[in-house]
Write a protein that holds these residues in place. Structure first.
Motif, PDB file in Angstrom:
ATOM      1  N   UNK A  47       1.227 -13.321   2.975  1.00 33.11           N
ATOM      2  CA  UNK A  47       1.585 -14.430   3.860  1.00 33.11           C
ATOM      3  C   UNK A  47       1.251 -14.123   5.318  1.00 33.11           C
ATOM      4  N   UNK A  48       1.611 -12.934   5.799  1.00 37.31           N
ATOM      5  CA  UNK A  48       1.401 -12.662   7.223  1.00 37.31           C
ATOM      6  C   UNK A  48      -0.057 -12.348   7.540  1.00 37.31           C
ATOM      7  N   UNK A  49      -0.822 -11.831   6.544  1.00 32.20           N
ATOM      8  CA  UNK A  49      -2.242 -11.571   6.795  1.00 32.20           C
ATOM      9  C   UNK A  49      -3.115 -12.757   6.411  1.00 32.20           C
ATOM     10  N   UNK A  50      -2.525 -13.733   5.707  1.00 33.42           N
ATOM     11  CA  UNK A  50      -3.276 -14.882   5.183  1.00 33.42           C
ATOM     12  C   UNK A  50      -4.463 -14.406   4.377  1.00 33.42           C
ATOM     13  N   UNK A  51      -4.254 -13.332   3.638  1.00 34.33           N
ATOM     14  CA  UNK A  51      -5.295 -12.720   2.824  1.00 34.33           C
ATOM     15  C   UNK A  51      -4.778 -12.638   1.395  1.00 34.33           C
ATOM     16  N   UNK A  52      -5.430 -13.349   0.482  1.00 38.02           N
ATOM     17  CA  UNK A  52      -4.963 -13.399  -0.903  1.00 38.02           C
ATOM     18  C   UNK A  52      -5.152 -12.083  -1.638  1.00 38.02           C
ATOM     19  N   UNK A  53      -5.945 -11.166  -1.086  1.00 31.28           N
ATOM     20  CA  UNK A  53      -6.151  -9.870  -1.728  1.00 31.28           C
ATOM     21  C   UNK A  53      -5.305  -8.779  -1.081  1.00 31.28           C
ATOM     22  N   UNK A  54      -4.391  -9.168  -0.210  1.00 32.62           N
ATOM     23  CA  UNK A  54      -3.545  -8.169   0.458  1.00 32.62           C
ATOM     24  C   UNK A  54      -2.483  -7.660  -0.510  1.00 32.62           C
ATOM     25  N   UNK A  55      -2.107  -6.435  -0.334  1.00 32.88           N
ATOM     26  CA  UNK A  55      -1.023  -5.820  -1.093  1.00 32.88           C
ATOM     27  C   UNK A  55      -0.372  -4.755  -0.211  1.00 32.88           C
ATOM     28  N   UNK A  56       0.777  -4.177  -0.616  1.00 27.79           N
ATOM     29  CA  UNK A  56       1.529  -3.317   0.300  1.00 27.79           C
ATOM     30  C   UNK A  56       0.754  -2.148   0.883  1.00 27.79           C
ATOM     31  N   UNK A  57      -0.310  -1.726   0.221  1.00 30.22           N
ATOM     32  CA  UNK A  57      -1.053  -0.594   0.754  1.00 30.22           C
ATOM     33  C   UNK A  57      -2.060  -0.969   1.822  1.00 30.22           C
ATOM     34  N   UNK A  58      -2.217  -2.259   2.075  1.00 23.29           N
ATOM     35  CA  UNK A  58      -3.308  -2.688   2.951  1.00 23.29           C
ATOM     36  C   UNK A  58      -3.095  -2.273   4.400  1.00 23.29           C
ATOM     37  N   UNK A  59      -1.875  -2.234   4.876  1.00 17.75           N
ATOM     38  CA  UNK A  59      -1.607  -1.854   6.261  1.00 17.75           C
ATOM     39  C   UNK A  59      -1.212  -0.388   6.386  1.00 17.75           C
ATOM     40  N   UNK A  60      -1.641   0.423   5.438  1.00 20.13           N
ATOM     41  CA  UNK A  60      -1.371   1.856   5.527  1.00 20.13           C
ATOM     42  C   UNK A  60       0.030   2.253   5.137  1.00 20.13           C
ATOM     43  N   UNK A  61       0.825   1.317   4.625  1.00 17.95           N
ATOM     44  CA  UNK A  61       2.221   1.620   4.298  1.00 17.95           C
ATOM     45  C   UNK A  61       2.303   2.650   3.174  1.00 17.95           C
ATOM     46  N   UNK A  62       1.589   2.403   2.072  1.00 13.92           N
ATOM     47  CA  UNK A  62       1.643   3.343   0.954  1.00 13.92           C
ATOM     48  C   UNK A  62       1.025   4.682   1.322  1.00 13.92           C
ATOM     49  N   UNK A  63      -0.071   4.655   2.084  1.00 18.14           N
ATOM     50  CA  UNK A  63      -0.713   5.918   2.482  1.00 18.14           C
ATOM     51  C   UNK A  63       0.213   6.728   3.375  1.00 18.14           C
ATOM     52  N   UNK A  64       0.914   6.049   4.286  1.00 17.82           N
ATOM     53  CA  UNK A  64       1.870   6.749   5.138  1.00 17.82           C
ATOM     54  C   UNK A  64       2.993   7.363   4.326  1.00 17.82           C
ATOM     55  N   UNK A  65       3.503   6.608   3.347  1.00 16.53           N
ATOM     56  CA  UNK A  65       4.577   7.136   2.501  1.00 16.53           C
ATOM     57  C   UNK A  65       4.085   8.321   1.685  1.00 16.53           C
TER      58      UNK A  65
END
Length: 362
Positions: free
Chosen positions: A110-128
Motif C-alpha cells: 500500500x505505501x509503496x504502491x507496488x504490487x510486488x512489494x513484500x516485507x523484505x523490500x525495504x531492507x527490513x528482513x535483511x536488517x533483522x
C-alpha cells in the motif's frame, strides 16, 4: 474499533474548513458477505489445522490424546508434555508469524504502491537477519527468544537507513525508497555472509538452522514476546486502514483529505518493523507469504484496507500453518523447514497468480 486518518487538526478560528472524510473504497456487490464468509471459513480452518498440527510429527498422537493433554494435563506423561509445551505453542506461533507477514505485506504494497512489494523490500528482513547473525557470532545468543531484540533492532535500523538513503526528507518517492531498500538489502546480505563465513562451525550451524526458516523447538519463550510484538504491529495497521484507503487515491487527493504522507509512512514503517521483525526473529526468513497473501485477500474481499488487512492476515496464517504441517510429514522421521515449504508451495502459486491478474496498484 473506529479509526481516523492521520490528519492535521487545525484549531485556529480562521482555519479552513475541515477536510471531508475519505470516501469509502469501491466494493463489489456482496463483498461484505464474502468478507464475512471468508473470515469465518479461515478462522474455522485455522482452528482445525492447529489441532491437526498437534497430532503430527515424529510421533503421531490421536485427537483424543491431544484433547486429554489439554483438558487433563498430566506433567508426568511425556505425550502431554510434548503436546502442551511444544506442539501447541508451535501451532499458535505459526498462526502469529503468518498473520504478521500477511499484514506486513499489505502495508508494504500500500505505501509503496507496488504490487510486488513484500516485507523484505525495504531492507527490513535483511536488517533483522544481519542483526541475528551478529547476535549469534558476537554475543553468543543461543535461544530463539534472544533473537527477538536483535532482530527488531536490526529491522528498525535498516528501515531508518533506507529512509535516509532514499531521501525521505525531500519527499516520499516510493521508487526511490524501493531502490534504496534493494541496495541496503544487498549490502547487509554481504555483511551477513562475511560474519557467518568467518564464524566457527558450531555457530555457522546454529545460524544456518535459523536462516532456512523453521518453527522447530519454538515454545512459550518465543511465543509470548513475538505475540506481543505482532499484536502491536496489527493494532497500528488497523489504525492506519482509513488513511491507507485515502492514500490509495493518490498523494494530492490524500493531502486534500487530511492525510500527512510523511506521518503515514513513519507509522506504517513502524508497523512493518514490528510485524516483519517479530516474525523473522521467531521463525527466520519466510518468503512469498507476505507477497502472495495480499493479492489473494484483494481478490476475495476487495481493496478496502479494513477488510483486506484481516483477510490477508488470516490467509497468511492459514498458509503458514499448512506449510508447517506438511514440512513435518513429507520427510519423516526428519523435517523440512517451514521457510522451504512456504517457498515450494508459494512460488508456483504466485507465478499462476501474476499470469492471471493485473499487478499494478492505483
Amino acid at each position: 474499533m473506529t479509526s481516523t486518518p492521520i490528519a492535521t487538526a487545525a484549531a485556529a478560528p480562521d482555519a479552513p474548513p475541515a477536510a471531508p472524510a475519505p470516501p469509502r473504497p469501491l466494493a463489489r456487490p456482496g463483498a461484505a458477505a464474502i468478507a464475512i464468509g471468508v473470515g469465518v471459513l479461515a478462522v474455522a480452518a485455522s482452528i482445525a489445522l492447529a489441532v491437526l498440527s498437534t497430532t503430527v510429527g515424529t510421533t503421531l498422537y490421536s485427537p483424543a490424546t491431544v484433547w486429554q493433554a489439554i483438558m487433563a494435563f498430566d506433567p508426568t506423561d511425556d505425550a502431554h508434555l510434548l503436546i502442551v509445551l511444544r506442539r501447541l505453542p508451535r501451532a499458535f506461533l505459526a498462526l502469529i508469524v503468518g498473520a504478521a507477514l500477511g499484514a506486513a505485506g499489505v502495508l508494504m504494497q500500500s505505501i509503496t504502491r507496488n504490487a510486488l512489494a513484500e516485507p523484505g523490500l525495504l531492507g527490513v528482513n535483511a536488517g533483522a537477519a544481519a542483526a541475528v547473525a551478529i547476535a549469534i557470532t558476537a554475543f553468543g545468543v543461543t535461544a530463539p527468544a534472544g533473537y527477538l531484540v536483535f532482530a527488531v533492532a536490526g529491522a528498525a535500523v535498516a528501515g531508518a537507513a533506507v529512509l535516509v538513503l532514499g531521501g525521505a526528507r525531500r519527499g516520499m518517492d516510493p521508487i526511490r525508497l524501493v531502490l534504496a531498500g534493494a541496495a541496503t538489502s544487498v549490502v547487509l546480505g554481504a555483511l551477513m555472509h562475511i560474519i557467518v563465513v568467518n564464524a566457527d562451525e558450531h555457530l555457522f550451524d546454529r545460524y544456518r538452522n535459523w536462516m532456512i526458516g523453521s518453527l522447530q523447538g519454538r515454545d512459550l519463550d518465543v511465543l509470548v514476546p513475538a505475540g506481543l510484538l505482532v499484536a502491536a504491529g496489527l493494532v497500528i495497521a488497523v489504525i492506519l486502514a482509513r488513511s491507507l484507503d485515502a492514500a490509495a487515491l493518490g498523494p494530492d487527493v490524500a493531502r486534500a483529505l487530511g492525510v500527512r504522507p510523511g506521518l503515514l509512512w513513519t507509522a506504517a514503517g513502524l508497523g512493518i518493523v514490528l510485524l516483519a521483525g517479530g516474525a523473522t526473529a521467531a521463525a527466520g526468513p519466510v518468503a512469498f507469504i507476505g507477497l502472495t497473501a495480499p493479492h489473494v485477500a484483494r481478490a476475495l474481499v476487495g481493496s478496502g484496507h479494513r477488510r483486506m488487512l484481516p483477510a490477508a492476515a488470516l490467509i497468511a496464517a492459514l498458509f503458514l500453518l499448512v506449510a508447517d504441517v506438511l514440512g513435518r510429514v513429507v520427510a519423516l522421521p526428519g523435517e523440512v523447514g517451514v521457510g522451504i515449504m512456504a517457498a515450494i508451495l508459494g512460488g508456483p502459486f504466485f507465478i499462476a497468480l501474476v499470469r492471471r491478474r493485473k499487478l499494478v496498484l492505483g
